[in-house]
Design a protein around this motif. Structure first.
Motif, mmCIF file in Angstrom:
data_model
loop_
_atom_site.group_PDB
_atom_site.id
_atom_site.type_symbol
_atom_site.label_atom_id
_atom_site.label_comp_id
_atom_site.label_asym_id
_atom_site.label_seq_id
_atom_site.Cartn_x
_atom_site.Cartn_y
_atom_site.Cartn_z
ATOM 1 N N LYS A 957 0.835 -1.177 -0.175
ATOM 2 C CA LYS A 957 0.127 -0.057 0.109
ATOM 3 C C LYS A 957 0.945 1.303 -0.731
ATOM 4 O O LYS A 957 0.548 1.763 -0.342
ATOM 5 C CB LYS A 957 -0.867 -0.188 1.616
ATOM 6 N N GLU A 961 0.702 4.355 -3.296
ATOM 7 C CA GLU A 961 0.145 5.127 -2.979
ATOM 8 C C GLU A 961 1.974 6.633 -3.672
ATOM 9 O O GLU A 961 1.778 7.780 -4.267
ATOM 10 C CB GLU A 961 0.619 5.719 -0.961
ATOM 11 N N LYS A 964 1.480 6.647 -7.134
ATOM 12 C CA LYS A 964 0.493 7.451 -7.884
ATOM 13 C C LYS A 964 0.441 8.403 -8.188
ATOM 14 O O LYS A 964 -0.281 7.585 -9.836
ATOM 15 C CB LYS A 964 -0.548 7.117 -5.970
#
Length: 1053
Positions: A957, A961, A964
């Motif tokens: 995760k 991020e 992104k």
């Protein structure tokens, strides 16, 4: 239509670019000869010489037409008042010429008149001063004793050897003196400007000491002569011996020092008179010897007149015990040699000579010839006219008709217990006895001794002043202070007086003379070595106008001086050498800030160049491998931690080049200031590195240029060290691509790569100050002193101002002076009333604020980051994640760091990947065996076996991020889905590796890890930077390393 005599043309716009001012007009006049004018009907044709006159008028107005300067001597002087030619940028038309430069006073177009002052010819300036220095105390008081000891034969040999030494030294000195102007300081100036301050200052001190002792020796000679006169008159002060010499000598020294301090203007006018007295005294001796003895008393005292019999008796040596010493050839030579010193008198005033190139060799060599011939004549006359021993009793003579027929009786006293009182061996006043008029000999002796003593006393303070002005020895600066309009060194006179007085109290010529001989021989040896060295190295600045010297003859002179020193007294020679090398080492380790263009510097250049050529011829070998770094730090003071890490790796054993890339195009002044400030910062931080820069390039192009062009032969970088781009996620896409392409360029040029990431970043350019030439510089710019505002906290304070990193107070405060070459101001921001209330419980960590010279405030944490690789490390570990074999550089660099004293308490922990789970123990043994063969000490070895395990969801995760922004279609620099899918396994390995790093190396002092290889065309810049981000975030300082896959470690001997 008649041709116009003048043509007027306006300067076009294109011409403005060539340096012609706007609106200017050029008036040109065609030149015609007188024949053309007659043909055109000119009634008054000018002669052809008018062209010369026109040229002369044009030359006068040249300054109005051009900025160019004519070749003038004043352009080459070092004086502040000298004319300065226009700079290259001024002529080229740089747009960065300041208004101050434009306001400089107009150049004087007239030929400068030579400096005032009377210039001396070779007779007044060299010949007579040298003769006055050479004809000293030995001429009248010891030449007869030397003949008695060494005999006529060996005395002539002593004179010949002395002449050879002095002639060779004169030739060497003439070459040096004619290779440029010689200013105050004489021998010191000659040697220091030729061989450097170490040699020059050492010999300068020795020569000054020798001159001070020579002054005392000549004063003792004067006192001995005066004592002899008083004894003949039946007058004494105390004992007509040592105590009288001390009393009279002290008074004479005081009077002479006062005369020197008041002024010696009369001395140059009186030198002709003094030389006439000395020559008259020698003529008096020769005439008296030719006349023969006038009565039986003179015969009884040993003066028997010139005869072949006496000449043959005194021809052979007769060395005896005298004044506590068994004399031999070299002990007698040591006593005689000071009588030929003084050849440097002309060189000392070479700046006052009309033509030093011809005056110094001509005057010095002629003075040597005259003095040596005069000494030889004195030897022959003394040896041919006087006996070695005489009783002084007339009754010992065999007389016939009151005429002596046998002189042997007066020499029989040598066999008695009382001994002989007269003769060449026993009386130093034989010359007075043999002269036509005895008092004239006293006058000549006093003129010789006092003039030489005055010259010595005058030269020593000047030499000390020259040393003090050059600030070579701090202790002499006090004595070099000038007084009055002529800059008299009065303190130097006081020092010289006490040194001379100390040796005057010995009151014995034969004791002092060998000491002076040693020091003079050492000085002459260095003069010869100067010429030998300069002629051998032959720098372009070595262009003496005196041609009659030879490099090997100068070397012979050097060896001859050293050999004679050792033969005279090897103990005294060793003491002289010890004093010389002590003085040399003092200057060498003080490193005075002088640059005189010495031949030593030329030799260093040639040696370095030759070594670089020889190094280029030899092939590389893994055993001799050293990492040679190109550190992309910009200005070194901008990224001190990166430079410090590079210095940890290279120290003084390898090459480090700090690359500075400026995207702006800089002027020469800006580039020069930028390089100079970087070099000064490196020297102040004791970092051995070179600064080099390129300007007007982008970062990528500049880095490529540095990687391809920096270095010479084998002295070229093989490792690129750069900082981690911490703002990669928010940087413009072009900057990110440029940074990424630098890595590709490095691998394409087969360079190893190191990337360093430190918490808080590496860039402190805001603290270092702006780029203007004068910004940020303070009076303490080289020393890095800490200036403190109230309340005072000195750099050696015991207060604990530890930051979060748990640094000790001693280490913390040491950072302040080591941070950069600029000064920092430390202050407290809390209110004064609050401080009075909470003196004991104050939180110093939060209150202390550091300010740079540019006014930027620094927190303790920032200051700690700036010096993270500079300070001494607490006990800990250096974790090495040697994941892939790159030739061993990933292992070698941390090993080198661990060997440095600041990191000696940090042990190596090694992490390596295991290939097969079921063979883990075997692979661990193999790795341990490999490290043992490499002779690398480590504290632990861990084989990582679960690198292929999937990473945790939280890690995934975090990574998603992170990327992104680059996975959106709107961005210019994208990570495509195809790329993510293709490289998913590699990405998972990096994420899993992050988890292992956090688990194992969070407390390490430094983490060194194999750099993931950015395969060209398969991985994009943002994805690659994301890998580095996850591998280094939330960790101690990290250095990614990737070698060039050539072995840098070996286990072969």
């Amino acid at each position: 239509m008649a041709e116009s005599r003048f043509s007027v043309s306006t300067v076009e716009s294109e011409s403005k670019k060539n340096g012609i001012h706007m609106g200017a007009t050029i008036i040109s006049r065609p030149l015609r000869t007188s024949v053309e004018m007659v043909e055109r009907g000119d009634p008054n044709p000018q002669p052809e010489t008018w062209l010369h006159d026109a040229g002369w008028r044009r030359k006068r107005s040249l300054a109005q037409l051009t900025r160019e300067a004519l070749p003038r001597m004043e352009n080459y002087r070092n004086s502040k008042r000298a004319l300065k030619r226009p700079s290259l940028g001024e002529l080229h038309g740089d747009h960065l010429i300041t208004e101050e430069d434009e306001k400089q006073p107009q150049r004087d177009t007239k030929s400068p008149t030579p400096a005032g002052g009377i210039k001396l010819g070779w007779i007044q300036g060299v010949l007579i001063p040298c003769l006055l220095n050479i004809w000293g105390v030995m001429l009248f008081l010891r030449i007869s004793w030397v003949v008695a000891q060494a005999g006529i034969t060996l005395t002539l040999v002593i004179i010949a050897v002395s002449a050879i030494v002095c002639v060779i030294t004169t030739l060497s000195m003439s070459a040096i003196c004619t290779n440029g102007e010689v200013k105050g300081g004489g021998i010191y100036y000659i040697i220091s400007r030729s061989l450097g301050p170490e040699f020059g200052a050492s010999v300068g001190i020795i020569f000054a000491f020798a001159n001070a002792v020579a002054a005392s020796m000549n004063t003792i000679g004067f006192c001995d002569s005066l004592n002899d006169l008083l004894l003949n008159q039946g007058v004494k002060i105390i004992d007509n011996s040592v105590n009288d010499v001390r009393i009279v000598g002290t008074v004479a020294l005081i009077v002479m020092c006062i005369i020197c301090a008041v002024g010696m203007d009369w001395e140059s006018k009186a030198q002709n008179f003094l030389i006439a007295i000395i020559v008259g005294a020698m003529v008096d001796f020769v005439v008296g010897t030719l006349m023969g003895p006038r009565d039986l008393g003179e015969i009884a005292n040993g003066f028997v007149g010139l005869s072949a019999e006496t000449l043959s008796q005194n021809f052979q040596p007769n060395f005896r015990f005298s004044e506590g010493l068994d004399h031999d050839f070299f002990s007698v030579f040591a006593i005689f040699f000071p009588s030929v010193t003084g050849i440097q008198a002309g060189a000392n005033i070479s700046g006052d000579l009309k033509d030093p190139a011809s005056a110094i060799p001509k005057g010095t060599l002629l003075s040597l010839l005259i003095s040596m011939v005069s000494y030889a004549l004195m030897v022959l006359f003394a040896g041919g006219g006087a006996l070695r021993d005489a009783s002084g009793n007339v009754t010992d003579l065999l007389l016939m008709n009151n005429t002596p027929v046998d002189f042997s009786g007066i020499s029989q006293c040598v066999n008695t217990t009382a001994g002989c009182k007269y003769g060449l061996h026993n009386s130093y006043s034989v010359m007075q006895l043999m002269s036509a008029w005895g008092p004239f000999i006293y006058a000549g002796c006093w003129a010789a001794t006092l003039s030489t003593a005055l010259t010595n006393l005058l030269s020593v303070p000047r030499l000390i002043q020259a040393l003090g002005v050059d600030r070579i020895y701090p202790g002499l600066i006090f004595f070099s202070k000038p007084y009055g309009k002529h800059g008299e060194p009065y303190r130097g006179y006081v020092l010289t007086f006490f040194v001379s007085l100390m040796f005057l109290l010995i009151a014995d010529l034969n004791t002092i003379a060998p000491l002076i001989s040693n020091f003079y021989l050492a000085s002459y040896a260095l003069i010869n070595f100067c010429t030998f060295h300069a002629a051998l190295v032959r720098p372009l600045g070595w262009r003496p106008t005196f041609r009659y010297y030879n490099v090997w003859v100068s070397l012979l002179g050097f060896l001859l001086c050293i050999g004679i020193m050792l033969l005279i007294s090897w103990i005294m020679s060793l003491v002289t050498f010890a004093i010389f090398f002590t003085l040399y080492l003092i200057v060498h380790y003080r490193k005075p800030d002088v640059n005189w263009g010495s031949s030593t510097q030329a030799q260093m250049y040639k040696t370095a160049l030759s070594s670089a050529h020889n190094l280029a011829k030899t092939g590389e070998h893994v055993k001799n491998y050293w990492p040679q770094l190109l550190v992309l730090a910009g200005k070194p003071q901008d990224r001190p931690a990166l430079v410090d890490l590079g210095n940890l790796i290279t120290k003084s054993g390898s090459l480090m080049i700090v690359g500075d890339i400026s995207q702006q195009k800089l002027s020469y002044k800006e580039r020069a200031h930028r390089t100079r400030s970087g070099d000064e910062w490196l020297r102040g931080r004791k970092v051995r590195a070179f600064c080099t820069g390129v300007h007007g390039f982008s970062f990528e192009c500049g880095a490529r240029a540095l990687m391809q062009a920096v270095g010479v032969g084998r002295l070229a970088p093989n490792v690129l060290l750069m900082g981690y781009k911490a703002d990669w996620a928010s940087a413009p896409p072009a900057d990110l691509e440029s940074y990424f392409n630098v890595l590709h360029t490095a691998f394409e040029t087969k360079l190893a790569v190191g990337i360093v990431r430190v918490s808080g970043g590496l860039d402190f350019s805001a603290v270092a100050g702006a780029e203007e030439p004068n910004s940020g510089l303070t009076a303490a710019s080289s020393s890095g002193d800490l200036r403190v505002r109230a309340p005072i906290m000195h750099a050696d304070s015991d207060l604990d101002i530890r930051a979060d990193s748990q640094l000790s107070s001693r280490h913390n405060l040491n950072l302040l002076t080591l941070t950069t070459s600029r000064s920092f101001t430390m202050s407290e921001k809390s209110d004064t009333k609050d401080k009075k209330k909470d003196k004991k419980g104050i939180d110093i960590h939060r209150q202390v604020v550091y300010k740079s010279a540019s006014g930027i405030e620094l927190s303790m944490e920032q200051l700690s980051h700036m010096t993270i690789f500079k300070r001494k490390q607490e006990p800990g570990t250096i974790d090495v994640w040697w994941l892939y074999d790159d030739g061993g550089l990933t292992m070698l660099l941390p090993y080198i760091i661990s060997q440095r004293s600041a990191w000696a308490r940090c042990q190596l922990r090694i992490f390596a990947l295991a290939n097969r789970h079921h063979e883990l123990e075997l692979e661990e043994r193999n790795m341990a065996n490999l490290l043992a063969k490499f002779r690398i000490d480590y504290s632990s070895l861990t084989m990582v076996q679960d690198i292929t395990e999937p990473p945790q969801p939280e890690t995934k995760k975090t990574f998603e991020e992170l990327i992104k922004t680059f996975t959106d279609d709107t961005g210019e620099c994208k990570i495509s889905p195809t790329e993510l899918t293709t490289l998913s396994e590699k990405t998972n390995r990096q994420l899993r590796l992050r988890e292992l790093l956090l688990a194992n190396s969070s407390a390490a002092r430094l983490v060194v890890m194999s750099l993931p290889m950015p395969r060209k065309g398969s991985v994009s810049a943002p994805l690659y930077m994301a890998w580095l981000e996850v591998l280094s975030r939330d960790l101690p300082p990290v250095m990614f390393v990737r070698g060039n896959h050539t072995s840098v470690l070996t286990f072969y001997s």
